[in-house]
Write a protein that holds these residues in place. Structure first.
Motif, mmCIF file in Angstrom:
data_model
loop_
_atom_site.group_PDB
_atom_site.id
_atom_site.type_symbol
_atom_site.label_atom_id
_atom_site.label_comp_id
_atom_site.label_asym_id
_atom_site.label_seq_id
_atom_site.Cartn_x
_atom_site.Cartn_y
_atom_site.Cartn_z
ATOM 1 N N THR A 4 -2.960 -12.277 2.832
ATOM 2 C CA THR A 4 -3.158 -12.061 4.263
ATOM 3 C C THR A 4 -1.885 -11.506 4.865
ATOM 4 O O THR A 4 -0.791 -12.013 4.591
ATOM 5 N N ALA A 5 -2.023 -10.459 5.663
ATOM 6 C CA ALA A 5 -0.887 -9.870 6.368
ATOM 7 C C ALA A 5 -1.135 -9.988 7.870
ATOM 8 O O ALA A 5 -2.261 -9.785 8.337
ATOM 9 N N LEU A 124 3.812 -4.326 15.638
ATOM 10 C CA LEU A 124 5.112 -4.555 15.001
ATOM 11 C C LEU A 124 4.893 -5.215 13.646
ATOM 12 O O LEU A 124 4.078 -6.125 13.514
ATOM 13 N N SER A 125 5.662 -4.773 12.643
ATOM 14 C CA SER A 125 5.576 -5.389 11.311
ATOM 15 C C SER A 125 6.873 -5.136 10.569
ATOM 16 O O SER A 125 7.599 -4.187 10.870
ATOM 17 N N ASP A 126 7.161 -6.007 9.593
ATOM 18 C CA ASP A 126 8.358 -5.808 8.787
ATOM 19 C C ASP A 126 8.022 -4.921 7.589
ATOM 20 O O ASP A 126 6.879 -4.500 7.385
ATOM 21 N N GLU A 127 9.042 -4.643 6.781
ATOM 22 C CA GLU A 127 8.863 -3.713 5.662
ATOM 23 C C GLU A 127 7.877 -4.270 4.639
ATOM 24 O O GLU A 127 7.051 -3.511 4.094
ATOM 25 N N THR A 129 5.355 -6.293 5.108
ATOM 26 C CA THR A 129 3.991 -6.199 5.638
ATOM 27 C C THR A 129 3.490 -4.772 5.605
ATOM 28 O O THR A 129 2.308 -4.522 5.301
ATOM 29 N N ARG A 130 4.370 -3.796 5.879
ATOM 30 C CA ARG A 130 3.944 -2.392 5.821
ATOM 31 C C ARG A 130 3.521 -2.006 4.411
ATOM 32 O O ARG A 130 2.566 -1.238 4.222
ATOM 33 N N ARG A 131 4.227 -2.550 3.411
ATOM 34 C CA ARG A 131 3.822 -2.265 2.032
ATOM 35 C C ARG A 131 2.472 -2.899 1.722
ATOM 36 O O ARG A 131 1.622 -2.295 1.055
ATOM 37 N N LEU A 132 2.262 -4.128 2.193
ATOM 38 C CA LEU A 132 0.993 -4.796 1.950
ATOM 39 C C LEU A 132 -0.172 -4.075 2.625
ATOM 40 O O LEU A 132 -1.277 -4.004 2.083
ATOM 41 N N LEU A 133 0.070 -3.535 3.826
ATOM 42 C CA LEU A 133 -1.004 -2.888 4.573
ATOM 43 C C LEU A 133 -1.535 -1.637 3.878
ATOM 44 O O LEU A 133 -2.623 -1.157 4.215
ATOM 45 N N GLN A 134 -0.785 -1.117 2.926
ATOM 46 C CA GLN A 134 -1.300 0.019 2.150
ATOM 47 C C GLN A 134 -2.520 -0.370 1.335
ATOM 48 O O GLN A 134 -3.295 0.484 0.910
ATOM 49 N N HIS A 135 -2.701 -1.674 1.118
ATOM 50 C CA HIS A 135 -3.837 -2.174 0.330
ATOM 51 C C HIS A 135 -4.794 -2.982 1.212
ATOM 52 O O HIS A 135 -5.502 -3.842 0.721
#
Length: 325
Positions: A4-5, A124-127, A129-135
């Protein structure tokens, strides 16, 4: 692997009001559907949809797909049992799917349906979370917490391949209260700071609750998440260190199975708050998901005598416990 993100929305005042109204109307609709389901003893999603879809859409003024998600929310709430009527909070979270919410990760924005139409809102998100959001895959929950709006979404993160070569044994992890965790390499994660913070928070809560003034209640409200956030942060730090140590050694992680600790362990009255205040289940969950992402195996072991067993010769004796305290 399902994770979960969570991101924080940055709406304008007009958008925030529209989101708040959407939450309120959607939960009003959920309570309406729940009342119908309870009175008619009808709890299936398809049956509720067939009976109430047009009625809810016309009466509560929310979009068609939000009506679908509201009916699904009520049906899911009754799945565990049908013994109690479900009542939904005024600002409880509601689910969005890909038809009514879309992610624009390059611009850090989302578009989503509200009562006033489709709106575009930055987040707003950290780095990490941004990587996780790719999936990102699946539903997203809109949450109102302490006056701020958040989106919590499902991530289908890919797991790394199995590590090459033979595993070099197991890193044993002993969980406790004096020390939150001790591993078989001798690394100790002390619980002294945790214990002092918990004790201070309990004394402060008791003092403010006894005082009962408006200022005391306001301070209690401001502090209500601090202890949970502290525990979550501490568990994240400890689990990250344990997984990193196991990966560096090429070992798996053997952790105690403490699922029934509150039912099987008897302590003095003065020790109950200490035993029940720390989330061993959360720590284990953090270790498991971080280990899977790192390609480290995890197994659960019987906790009996783990603190009394010599790691070198296997001798079980009460005197061995002193090295963990």
């Amino acid at each position: 692997m399902k994770l979960t993100a969570t991101v924080k929305l940055q709406p304008t005042p007009e958008q925030a009001q529209s989101l708040r109204e959407t939450l309120e109307r959607a939960n009003d609709a959920a309570n309406y559907v729940s009342e119908y389901a309870w009175q008619n003893r009808t709890f299936g999603q398809f049956t509720l949809h067939k009976a109430l879809y047009y009625r809810v859409k016309d009466e509560f003024g929310v979009s068609a797909q939000i009506v679908v998600r509201v009916i699904a929310k009520v049906a899911d709430a009754y799945k565990p049992d049908k013994k109690t009527k479900r009542v939904f909070r005024k600002h409880g979270s509601i689910a969005y799917d890909s038809r009514i919410l879309r992610w624009y990760q390059v611009r850090s924005e989302v578009t989503m349906n509200t009562r006033s139409g489709r709106v575009r809102i930055p987040y707003l998100s950290d780095e990490r979370t941004r990587r996780l959001l790719q999936h990102q895959q699946g539903e997203t929950d809109l949450i109102l917490r302490d006056g701020d709006f958040y989106l919590s979404t499902t991530i289908n993160a890919p797991e790394p391949p199995e590590p090459e070569g033979k595993q070099k044994g197991w890193l044993g992890v002993d969980l406790g209260i004096v020390n939150i965790a001790v591993d078989s390499e001798g690394n100790v994660y002390s619980g002294s700071l945790v214990k002092s913070v918990r004790h201070r928070n309990r004394r402060l809560r008791a003092k403010l609750q006894a005082k009962g003034t408006r200022a005391a209640k306001r301070l209690l409200k401001m502090r209500r998440r601090k202890e949970a956030n502290f525990a979550r942060h501490t568990n994240h730090v400890i689990s990250k260190c344990i997984v990193a140590s196991a990966k560096a050694l090429g070992q798996g992680i053997a952790i105690e199975e403490l699922g029934d600790i509150r039912d099987t362990v008897t302590v003095m009255r003065t020790q109950r708050a200490t035993l029940h205040s720390w989330s061993f289940y959360q720590l284990r969950g953090f270790i498991e998901y971080k280990a899977r992402l790192a390609g480290v195996r995890v197994c659960a072991v019987d906790p009996r005598n783990t603190s009394r067993t010599c790691p070198a010769c296997g001798c079980i004796d009460k005197a061995n416990r002193s090295i963990y305290t």
